[in-house]
Design an enzyme around this catalytic site. Sequence first.
Site, short mmCIF file in Angstrom:
data_model
loop_
_atom_site.label_atom_id
_atom_site.label_comp_id
_atom_site.label_asym_id
_atom_site.label_seq_id
_atom_site.Cartn_x
_atom_site.Cartn_y
_atom_site.Cartn_z
N SER A 145 -3.08 0.55 14.16
CA SER A 145 -3.87 1.78 14.27
C SER A 145 -4.15 2.04 15.74
O SER A 145 -4.11 1.10 16.55
CB SER A 145 -5.19 1.59 13.52
OG SER A 145 -6.18 2.50 13.98
N THR B 79 1.56 3.49 -2.55
CA THR B 79 1.41 4.54 -3.56
C THR B 79 0.85 5.84 -2.99
O THR B 79 0.90 6.88 -3.63
CB THR B 79 0.50 4.08 -4.72
OG1 THR B 79 -0.75 3.65 -4.17
CG2 THR B 79 1.14 2.94 -5.50
N ARG B 80 0.32 5.77 -1.78
CA ARG B 80 -0.21 7.00 -1.19
C ARG B 80 -0.19 6.91 0.33
O ARG B 80 0.15 5.86 0.90
CB ARG B 80 -1.62 7.30 -1.69
CG ARG B 80 -2.59 6.13 -1.55
CD ARG B 80 -3.99 6.54 -1.98
NE ARG B 80 -4.06 6.98 -3.36
CZ ARG B 80 -4.04 6.17 -4.43
NH1 ARG B 80 -3.97 4.87 -4.26
NH2 ARG B 80 -4.12 6.65 -5.65
N GLY C 250 0.83 -1.21 0.00
CA GLY C 250 0.00 0.00 0.00
C GLY C 250 0.85 1.25 0.00
O GLY C 250 0.66 2.17 0.80
N ASN D 53 1.57 -2.42 5.38
CA ASN D 53 0.88 -1.15 5.60
C ASN D 53 -0.52 -1.11 5.00
O ASN D 53 -1.40 -0.45 5.53
CB ASN D 53 1.74 -0.02 5.01
CG ASN D 53 0.98 1.27 4.89
OD1 ASN D 53 0.68 1.92 5.89
ND2 ASN D 53 0.60 1.62 3.67
N THR E 221 -2.78 -0.86 -5.74
CA THR E 221 -3.92 -1.59 -6.29
C THR E 221 -4.18 -1.26 -7.76
O THR E 221 -4.55 -2.13 -8.54
CB THR E 221 -5.20 -1.25 -5.47
OG1 THR E 221 -4.86 -1.34 -4.08
CG2 THR E 221 -6.32 -2.22 -5.76
N TYR F 128 -12.97 -3.29 12.00
CA TYR F 128 -11.62 -2.74 11.86
C TYR F 128 -10.81 -3.00 13.12
O TYR F 128 -9.66 -3.45 13.07
CB TYR F 128 -11.74 -1.24 11.58
CG TYR F 128 -10.44 -0.57 11.22
CD1 TYR F 128 -9.87 -0.76 9.97
CD2 TYR F 128 -9.79 0.28 12.12
CE1 TYR F 128 -8.67 -0.12 9.62
CE2 TYR F 128 -8.60 0.92 11.79
CZ TYR F 128 -8.05 0.71 10.54
OH TYR F 128 -6.87 1.34 10.21
N LYS G 36 -7.31 -5.14 13.53
CA LYS G 36 -6.06 -4.51 13.96
C LYS G 36 -5.55 -5.12 15.27
O LYS G 36 -4.34 -5.24 15.49
CB LYS G 36 -6.24 -2.99 14.09
CG LYS G 36 -6.44 -2.28 12.75
CD LYS G 36 -5.26 -2.48 11.80
CE LYS G 36 -5.38 -1.63 10.54
NZ LYS G 36 -4.24 -1.83 9.61
#
Lengths: 243, 250
Positions: free
Chosen positions: B143, B16-17, B14, B91, B39, B156, B160
């Site tokens: 997180s 790219t941003r 993950g 990530n 993605t 979520y 996590k």
Amino acid sequence: MNISFINKVAIVTGGESGIGKGIAEKLLSLGCLVYTTGVNDKPEWCGQYDKCIYTKVDFLNQDSLDSFINEISQLSKIDILINNAGIQIMHAIDNIETSDWDKVMDVNLKGPMKIMRAVVPVMKSHKEGRILNISSVAGLISKPGQSSYSTTKSGLIGLTRSSALDLATFNILVNALCPGTTQTEMVEKVLNVDQKNAILQNVPMGRFAKVDEIANFAVFLCSEYNSYMTGQTIVVDGGFTAR
Amino acid sequence: MQINFTNKTVLITGATRGIGKAVADCFFESGATLILTGTQKEEIELLNKRNKSNGVNNIEYVQADFSNQESVDSFLNQLKLYEQIEICVNNAGVNRVNNFTDTSTDDFDWIHNINLKVPYQILSVVGPKMLQQGYGRIVNVASIWSWITRPGRSMYTSSKNALVGLTKTLAVEWASRNVLVNAVSPGFTLTELTKTTNTKEQLIELQNKIPVGRLAEPIEIAKLVAFLCSDLNTYITGQNIIIDGGFTNV
């Protein structure tokens, strides 16, 4: 990423030997001006650095501590405070002398509070500061005979959490670091081979921490590379408390 | 005191941003060889093309859709071909906020597949390489919701927490082999996603709830990840380190 402390001023208590010495020396080697303390005369290692200023301070003696506090509160700039000085007296709960209890509280908890109280106004005036309280895995877990020590080390974690909130908007970050058993002169002196092996059996990494390994992270937390972590208690213990 | 990743091959998912990209930038600046996932196929092709034309030859972007098992399998097969991977940053993650009574098994599967199963599968490939090398650094990006929670975050938070459980157990299993495994738990971070999914007023409201009075910049999270993956960390393992500007202390 290059971590540097040029033009920075730090106070490291209990810098005579062990973890305090390791942190002080690391900061000095990275260009920091370091005020450090110990109960004995200036140690030889400190004399090897131009920027190492040593004060003999007995945290058990309020006059001695107050005079040091008075000295540092006159400083125009303090970027970093590392509360490292600490003592340990072993006693079972039904066998504690109140005077021993008070000693452990004074050195490990009241001393750090008094120093923070004096240093914070200087940090506030610069809108920048990093405070690191050296707690211990004994602040999170414990073993027989450690009630006073564990109380103070847990107390330091509470002091860290709350003061982090007091200071968050002033760009003063406050964290606690909990080392596992660390290869220091004191550990060498206090623990016999059997005791050491008993501890090591429960350390997943299979060895004690080296002073340098604690110092590396302490220094990172006090560097400009940490700009968002505050109020945290970070354990450096080779997996000891994860198991 | 220098953080240097020369001669280290680093996998970041993950990337790219957001936080993943900041972590990748941080490692790139310190000389790492990077395997980065994202993605979007077109985006990955574009990034690889751009690097090629700029003469950057130590970054390889790989397209992988972690919500698609075939895509994951093909990525894992590709990963097996690497001779060495010293550092792995899991990530990539997703979130869908829903009250528990409104969640479906699909929500559960989607979130747990991406946030937990894929890291597990990646570590199944990468872990043995690290053990064989006698060197490894793994950071799983969890997180603050691995530590505290809020209504609507059951799926979520569950994923996590599980990721942290995996982190701790692998840390204990692999400590003696010099493979250190930690989790980093960021608080609210000012990513493109945060900027686009919140109004200006919402962002201000959020800021006011954070003791330091601002969100984290992705690079601030990245620096901690970089430290934990560097040779300056040789004894921190099995930890879940929270970096949240004091948020979970209140």
